[in-house]
Write an enzyme that holds these catalytic residues in place. Structure first.
Site, mmCIF file in Angstrom:
data_model
loop_
_atom_site.group_PDB
_atom_site.id
_atom_site.type_symbol
_atom_site.label_atom_id
_atom_site.label_comp_id
_atom_site.label_asym_id
_atom_site.label_seq_id
_atom_site.Cartn_x
_atom_site.Cartn_y
_atom_site.Cartn_z
ATOM 1 N N ASN A 9 0.877 -1.173 0.000
ATOM 2 C CA ASN A 9 0.000 0.000 0.000
ATOM 3 C C ASN A 9 0.913 1.221 0.000
ATOM 4 O OD1 ASN A 9 -1.853 2.024 0.413
ATOM 5 N ND2 ASN A 9 -2.179 1.551 2.587
ATOM 6 N N LYS A 11 0.140 4.301 -0.384
ATOM 7 C CA LYS A 11 -0.489 5.532 0.124
ATOM 8 C C LYS A 11 -0.199 6.697 -0.841
ATOM 9 C CE LYS A 11 0.348 3.617 4.642
ATOM 10 N NZ LYS A 11 0.322 3.806 6.076
ATOM 11 N N HIS A 95 -9.418 1.693 4.904
ATOM 12 C CA HIS A 95 -8.123 1.867 5.595
ATOM 13 C C HIS A 95 -8.307 2.852 6.753
ATOM 14 C CE1 HIS A 95 -3.963 2.892 6.373
ATOM 15 N NE2 HIS A 95 -3.632 1.784 5.750
ATOM 16 N N GLU A 97 -6.582 5.210 7.767
ATOM 17 C CA GLU A 97 -6.309 6.618 7.435
ATOM 18 C C GLU A 97 -7.523 7.260 6.775
ATOM 19 O OE1 GLU A 97 -2.661 5.897 5.321
ATOM 20 O OE2 GLU A 97 -1.709 5.329 7.215
ATOM 21 N N GLU A 164 -5.426 -4.376 10.824
ATOM 22 C CA GLU A 164 -4.364 -3.384 10.973
ATOM 23 C C GLU A 164 -4.584 -2.585 12.260
ATOM 24 O OE1 GLU A 164 -2.442 -2.469 6.927
ATOM 25 O OE2 GLU A 164 -4.064 -1.053 7.235
ATOM 26 N N GLY A 170 2.737 2.435 10.631
ATOM 27 C CA GLY A 170 3.739 3.477 10.425
ATOM 28 C C GLY A 170 4.480 3.888 11.690
ATOM 29 N N SER A 209 3.560 -1.974 10.335
ATOM 30 C CA SER A 209 5.018 -2.047 10.494
ATOM 31 C C SER A 209 5.593 -3.426 10.161
ATOM 32 C CB SER A 209 5.419 -1.597 11.906
ATOM 33 O OG SER A 209 5.027 -0.255 12.116
HETATM 34 C C1 PEP Z 1 -0.718 0.388 6.025
HETATM 35 O O1 PEP Z 1 -0.884 1.582 5.947
HETATM 36 O O2 PEP Z 1 -1.534 -0.362 5.488
HETATM 37 C C2 PEP Z 1 0.438 -0.095 6.766
HETATM 38 C C3 PEP Z 1 0.365 -1.280 7.271
HETATM 39 O O3 PEP Z 1 1.495 0.764 6.918
HETATM 40 P P1 PEP Z 1 2.937 0.415 7.569
HETATM 41 O O4 PEP Z 1 3.376 -0.902 6.988
HETATM 42 O O5 PEP Z 1 3.816 1.543 7.166
HETATM 43 O O6 PEP Z 1 2.743 0.323 9.037
#
Ligand code: PEP
Length: 247
Positions: A9, A11, A95, A97, A164, A170, A209
């Site tokens: 992803n 983003k 998501h 976000e 998630e 992040g 992460s």
């Molecule tokens: C995501 O935004 O779907 C995600 C898992 O980000 P990150 O791997 O950077 O934590």
């Protein structure tokens, strides 16, 4: 048998030029990878270029969002047919976000899933709790609510769930394998209540992460069927290491 599924992803990262550079490096690194579904979700502006580069490869294309109407006066939005037309097979919906910054509710997520399914897109539906919710012992209630409301009147066809935890996205703080397995096992149970035996076929991804260093341990959990990867998917060699976690 659930085929492992690893999706990037990106983003709001990568221009068209940067997408071309990434794909040229990434495609050869995974061309011999078997038994893993590999997906990349670039921003809308890079989808068409990405598709032209991914044609005849073992990598599929995903969008990061879709609108819930088929067409009309919705300035700035993108419809499902616009995505399928340019080669998207998947779309990420819900998501955290988008829930956090764009006020996406479970009801909106549900409407988006409904229309994406109508147009034959496979759906990566994201759910997850905040740190405050985890600390208050509400994780499973939140996951249940997001699943039940998001999947209301939706069949199991083409559904993939991404767990998630928001506190892990992040932040460099990955869920432990115990935390991930506990949540995934709970999600599988809820899917059983919704879909019966079909729940055994639904892939549940972990996101938050994920790196080349922790993917193997996460993938060893019984109910972790793959990963949704943000930051670590932006560099081709890093993401290839995650995709090639079995090697
Ligand atoms: C995501 O935004 O779907 C995600 C898992 O980000 P990150 O791997 O950077 O934590």
């Amino acid at each position: 048998m659930r085929t492992p599924f690893i999706s990037a992803n990106w983003k709001m990262n990568k221009t068209v030029d940067e997408t071309v550079l990434f794909m040229k490096e990434f495609i050869p690194l995974v061309k011999d990878t078997k038994g893993v579904d590999i997906v990349i979700a670039p921003p809308f502006t890079a989808l068409q270029t990405a598709f032209s580069l991914l044609k005849d490869t073992n990598i599929s294309l995903s969008a990061q969002n879709v609108f819930y109407e088929e067409k009309g006066a919705y300035t700035g939005e993108i419809s499902p047919s616009m995505l399928t037309e340019i080669g998207c097979s998947y779309v990420i919906i819900g998501h955290s976000e988008r829930r956090q910054y764009f006020n996406e509710t479970d009801e909106i997520v549900n409407k988006k899933i409904k229309i994406a399914q109508k147009y034959g897109l496979a759906i990566i539906m994201c759910i997850g709790e905040s740190l405050a919710e985890r600390e208050a012992g509400k994780t499973m209630d939140i996951l249940k609510k997001q699943l039940i409301n998001g999947l209301k009147h939706i069949s199991a066809e083409n559904i993939i769930i991404a767990y998630e935890p928001i506190w892990a996205i992040g932040t460099g703080k990955t869920a432990t394998t115990e935390q991930a397995q506990e949540a995934h096992n709970f999600i599988r149970g809820e899917l059983r209540s919704l879909y019966g035996k079909t729940a055994e076929e639904i892939r549940i991804l972990y996101g938050g992460s994920v790196t080349p260093d922790n993917i193997k341990a996460l993938m060893s959990c019984q109910d972790v069927d793959g990963a949704l990867v943000g930051g670590a998917s932006l560099k081709a060699d890093n993401f290839a290491k995650i995709v090639n976690f079995k090697k």
